[in-house]
Write an enzyme that holds these catalytic residues in place. Structure first.
Site, PDB file in Angstrom:
ATOM      1  N   TYR A 111       1.046  -1.180  -0.005  1.00 41.66           N
ATOM      2  CA  TYR A 111      -0.252  -0.020   0.046  1.00 41.66           C
ATOM      3  C   TYR A 111       0.472   1.274   0.430  1.00 41.66           C
ATOM      4  O   TYR A 111       1.022   2.024  -0.886  1.00 41.66           O
ATOM      5  CB  TYR A 111      -0.660   0.159   1.078  1.00 41.66           C
ATOM      6  CG  TYR A 111      -1.782   0.931   1.181  1.00 41.66           C
ATOM      7  CD1 TYR A 111      -3.483   1.347  -0.025  1.00 41.66           C
ATOM      8  CD2 TYR A 111      -1.895   2.386   2.255  1.00 41.66           C
ATOM      9  CE1 TYR A 111      -3.997   2.286   0.156  1.00 41.66           C
ATOM     10  CE2 TYR A 111      -2.444   3.191   1.923  1.00 41.66           C
ATOM     11  CZ  TYR A 111      -3.747   2.647   1.397  1.00 41.66           C
ATOM     12  OH  TYR A 111      -4.860   4.539   1.693  1.00 41.66           O
TER      13      TYR A 111
ATOM     14  N   GLU B 234       1.675   7.134  -7.242  1.00 40.36           N
ATOM     15  CA  GLU B 234       0.546   7.213  -7.257  1.00 40.36           C
ATOM     16  C   GLU B 234       1.013   9.118  -7.394  1.00 40.36           C
ATOM     17  O   GLU B 234       0.724   9.517  -8.071  1.00 40.36           O
ATOM     18  CB  GLU B 234      -0.812   7.051  -7.014  1.00 40.36           C
ATOM     19  CG  GLU B 234      -1.112   5.235  -7.595  1.00 40.36           C
ATOM     20  CD  GLU B 234      -2.547   5.131  -6.364  1.00 40.36           C
ATOM     21  OE1 GLU B 234      -2.993   5.617  -6.184  1.00 40.36           O
ATOM     22  OE2 GLU B 234      -2.480   3.860  -6.430  1.00 40.36           O
TER      23      GLU B 234
END
Length: 232
Positions: free
Chosen positions: A170, A177
């Site tokens: 994660y 991103e």
């Protein structure tokens, strides 16, 4: 954002039946295979591309492989909306939208400019971070559901992967991103000031949003594993 372990599609407690079960099994199996291909194909290109040709990986893997595979996730929103799965609609829609923003809003229009730049390889590493974090997460997730829908018992090691690998994947996915969104600001600003400030807003949302979701995933992991211990 990477999918949360608590909001991904789950079969109902009694299990779907008939055509619904067959469809969900086919959907999850297809995603398992396509994500596996994306990850393995990218790995096969990595060694020849090191250290100075990482920019060649993006055009070879993004279209149609990563773009098509990630776009399939739109069906998860429809699954939630129609009640095929128990995933909350709003949360599912937000998670899918964040991924689609990256592939359709960042990588499609700006990927060629922000990945493989002459001055920095940050875009290359950010892209590889997305492929690895998304791909491994989804291989585990879709494999978990495919095994469940097949009527077989999920192996303990797969369950462990399902509820533990997000601790590493994660943060890798979120940071990758954010890096791609940040790198796209310059070219986005050349297109439209509105687009530039829209991406600034996205980055502002990512930071608190990712923290909230990450801690929520940790809490859900504890709840699920505690329930499994009681069942055992």
């Amino acid at each position: 954002m990477p999918a949360s372990s608590s909001t991904t599609s789950k079969p109902r407690s009694s299990g779907p039946s008939g055509l619904t079960r067959a469809y969900l099994f086919a959907y999850n199996t297809t995603n398992l295979l396509t994500w596996s291909f994306c990850v393995l194909y990218t790995i096969s290109l990595l060694a020849p591309a090191l250290p100075n040709k990482l920019h060649t990986i993006f055009p070879q893997t993004f279209t149609p492989y990563l773009l098509g595979t990630q776009s399939l996730a739109i069906l998860e929103v429809l699954h939630s909306l129609t009640g095929l799965v128990r995933a909350p609609f709003l949360t599912t829609a937000m998670q899918v939208a964040s991924r689609l923003l990256l592939v359709w809003g960042i990588m499609v229009p700006f990927g060629g400019q922000i990945v493989g730049g002459n001055t920095t390889q940050l875009g290359d590493y950010a892209y590889l971070g997305c492929v690895s974090a998304w791909g491994i997460t989804e291989m585990i997730r879709y494999g978990f559901f495919a095994i469940t829908l097949s009527g077989n018992q999920v192996p303990k090691f797969w369950t462990w992967l399902r509820y533990n690998t997000f601790y590493v994947l994660y943060p890798v996915g979120i940071s990758s991103e954010c890096a791609l969104v940040y790198l796209s600001l310059g070219v986005a600003g050349d297109v439209s000031p509105l687009l530039y400030w829209g991406l600034i807003a996205v980055l502002a949302i990512y930071v608190p949003g990712s923290y909230i979701l990450y801690t929520h995933m940790i809490a859900q992991r504890r709840k699920v594993l505690r329930g499994k211990q009681r069942a055992d």
